[in-house]
Write a protein that holds these residues in place. Structure first.
Motif, short mmCIF file in Angstrom:
data_model
loop_
_atom_site.label_atom_id
_atom_site.label_comp_id
_atom_site.label_asym_id
_atom_site.label_seq_id
_atom_site.Cartn_x
_atom_site.Cartn_y
_atom_site.Cartn_z
N GLY A 1 0.68 -0.91 -0.22
CA GLY A 1 0.22 0.14 -0.07
C GLY A 1 1.19 1.14 0.10
N VAL A 2 2.00 1.11 -0.04
CA VAL A 2 3.23 1.94 -0.20
C VAL A 2 3.97 2.09 -1.08
CG1 VAL A 2 2.66 3.21 2.53
CG2 VAL A 2 4.67 1.26 1.87
N ALA A 3 4.67 3.15 -1.70
CA ALA A 3 5.72 3.38 -3.04
C ALA A 3 6.46 2.57 -2.46
CB ALA A 3 5.60 4.56 -3.66
N ASN A 4 7.47 1.93 -3.04
CA ASN A 4 8.54 0.93 -2.73
C ASN A 4 8.77 0.46 -4.29
OD1 ASN A 4 10.78 -0.73 -2.67
ND2 ASN A 4 9.00 -1.61 -0.72
N VAL B 1 13.74 5.00 -11.21
CA VAL B 1 12.66 4.59 -10.12
C VAL B 1 12.72 6.01 -8.87
CG1 VAL B 1 11.10 3.26 -9.49
CG2 VAL B 1 12.57 2.10 -11.26
N SER B 2 12.25 6.30 -9.00
CA SER B 2 11.89 7.67 -7.86
C SER B 2 10.63 7.59 -7.26
CB SER B 2 11.87 9.07 -7.82
OG SER B 2 11.02 9.79 -9.14
N ILE B 3 10.90 8.18 -5.67
CA ILE B 3 9.61 8.09 -5.26
C ILE B 3 8.94 9.25 -4.77
CG2 ILE B 3 8.48 7.24 -3.14
CD1 ILE B 3 9.95 5.02 -3.11
N PRO B 4 8.04 10.05 -5.95
CA PRO B 4 8.18 11.60 -4.99
C PRO B 4 7.54 11.75 -4.13
CG PRO B 4 6.62 11.22 -7.11
CD PRO B 4 7.24 9.65 -7.08
N GLU B 5 5.84 10.87 -4.45
CA GLU B 5 5.32 11.17 -2.70
C GLU B 5 5.02 9.76 -2.52
OE1 GLU B 5 1.41 12.68 -4.32
OE2 GLU B 5 2.92 13.46 -5.99
N ALA B 6 4.50 9.32 -1.17
CA ALA B 6 4.05 8.53 -0.59
C ALA B 6 3.61 7.11 -1.62
CB ALA B 6 2.92 8.54 0.79
N ARG C 1 4.33 7.37 -14.39
CA ARG C 1 3.22 7.62 -12.94
C ARG C 1 2.77 6.59 -12.77
NH1 ARG C 1 5.40 12.41 -11.60
NH2 ARG C 1 4.69 14.15 -13.10
N ILE C 2 3.12 5.52 -11.08
CA ILE C 2 2.61 4.52 -10.72
C ILE C 2 1.86 5.05 -9.51
CG2 ILE C 2 2.22 1.87 -10.18
CD1 ILE C 2 5.02 2.10 -12.22
N VAL C 3 0.58 5.38 -9.42
CA VAL C 3 -0.14 5.10 -7.61
C VAL C 3 -0.29 4.05 -7.93
CG1 VAL C 3 -2.22 6.29 -7.13
CG2 VAL C 3 -1.32 7.51 -8.63
N ILE C 4 0.20 3.49 -6.40
CA ILE C 4 -0.09 2.61 -5.37
C ILE C 4 -1.71 2.86 -5.13
CG2 ILE C 4 0.77 1.47 -3.52
CD1 ILE C 4 2.46 1.22 -6.50
N PRO C 5 -2.38 1.50 -5.09
CA PRO C 5 -3.79 2.20 -4.72
C PRO C 5 -3.83 1.92 -3.13
CG PRO C 5 -3.85 0.64 -5.61
CD PRO C 5 -2.40 0.90 -6.21
N GLN C 6 -5.27 2.60 -2.61
CA GLN C 6 -4.79 1.46 -1.09
C GLN C 6 -5.44 0.42 -1.36
OE1 GLN C 6 -3.94 3.73 0.76
NE2 GLN C 6 -4.48 3.32 3.23
N LEU C 7 -4.79 0.28 -0.40
CA LEU C 7 -5.47 -1.45 -0.26
C LEU C 7 -6.20 -1.82 0.92
CD1 LEU C 7 -1.67 -3.53 0.78
CD2 LEU C 7 -3.20 -3.10 -1.44
N THR C 8 -7.35 -2.47 0.05
CA THR C 8 -8.35 -2.69 0.57
C THR C 8 -8.87 -4.02 1.92
OG1 THR C 8 -9.47 -4.86 -0.81
CG2 THR C 8 -10.26 -2.71 -1.53
N GLY C 9 -9.08 -4.28 2.86
CA GLY C 9 -9.29 -5.08 3.71
C GLY C 9 -9.38 -6.27 3.87
N GLU C 10 -9.75 -6.83 2.62
CA GLU C 10 -9.87 -8.49 1.84
C GLU C 10 -8.03 -7.87 0.90
OE1 GLU C 10 -11.54 -10.04 -1.87
OE2 GLU C 10 -13.77 -9.04 -0.25
N ARG C 11 -8.49 -7.53 0.40
CA ARG C 11 -6.47 -7.28 -0.41
C ARG C 11 -5.69 -7.86 1.26
NH1 ARG C 11 -3.63 -9.84 -4.10
NH2 ARG C 11 -2.88 -8.22 -5.56
#
Length: 185
Positions: free
Chosen positions: A30-33, A57-62, A99-109
């Motif tokens: 759930g966080v960029a890595n 590969v850089s991480i401009p935002e969380a 740009r690759i936005v990492i989506p917030q993880l759902t509880g099930e995921r």
């Protein structure tokens, strides 16, 4: 010679743990890595090339990864490789960077990923146990050949078991940390 068996077993178990850690790094929490993209190969002039060799590969935002190719003509190839990967993320190509936005993880995921971590941990433990088995077989062979006594064999087997237990605990600790990271979000 017998101590070489234990040292070799320790070394191989450390390698198994290192492989496990590398695999854990590729699990999305759930966080960029940047290590998420380590396994991606891009078809570059007909040759599968690691993405990390073709771009920075850089991480401009969380929760955002930014892929900047060294050769702008490879943008589409990189985008296709990311889409084809099993990461389940969609890249956005703006013509100069991806740009690759990492989506917030759902509880099930999160639960699915935690199970995946458990499976990886079990795979790591199996690798460690295989190293232990090989070391034990070597010690038995040495005792049979008369290189070591039966008492030495038992003592060395206990040492191998202790090293195995330590390696297994390390894998469990790493898996628990990753599971916590995933479930906490």
């Amino acid at each position: 010679m017998a101590n070489e068996v234990i040292e070799k077993a320790k070394d191989n178990m450390k390698k198994s743990i290192a492989v496990f850690q590398k695999e854990l790094g590729g699990i999305r929490a759930g966080v960029a890595n940047a290590s998420l993209l380590d396994g991606i190969k891009v078809n570059y002039y007909g040759v599968p090339t690691p993405l990390t060799q073709m771009s920075s590969v850089s991480i401009p935002e969380a929760r955002v990864l930014m892929v900047t190719p060294y050769d702008k003509s490879t943008l589409d190839d990189i985008e296709h490789a990311i889409l084809a990967s099993d990461l389940g993320i969609t890249p956005a190509n703006d013509g100069t960077v991806i740009r690759i936005v990492i989506p917030q993880l759902t509880g099930e995921r999160r639960q699915e990923i935690a199970k995946q971590v458990g499976k990886l941990a079990e795979k790591g433990k199996i690798a460690v146990r295989n190293v232990r088995r090989d070391a034990m077989d070597t010690l038995k062979r040495q005792e049979k050949d008369g290189d070591i006594t039966e008492d030495e064999q038992r003592s060395l087997e206990k040492q191998v078991q202790k090293v195995t237990d330590d390696a297994t605990k390390e894998i469990d600790k790493l898996a628990d940390q990753k599971s916590q990271e995933i479930t906490q979000g």
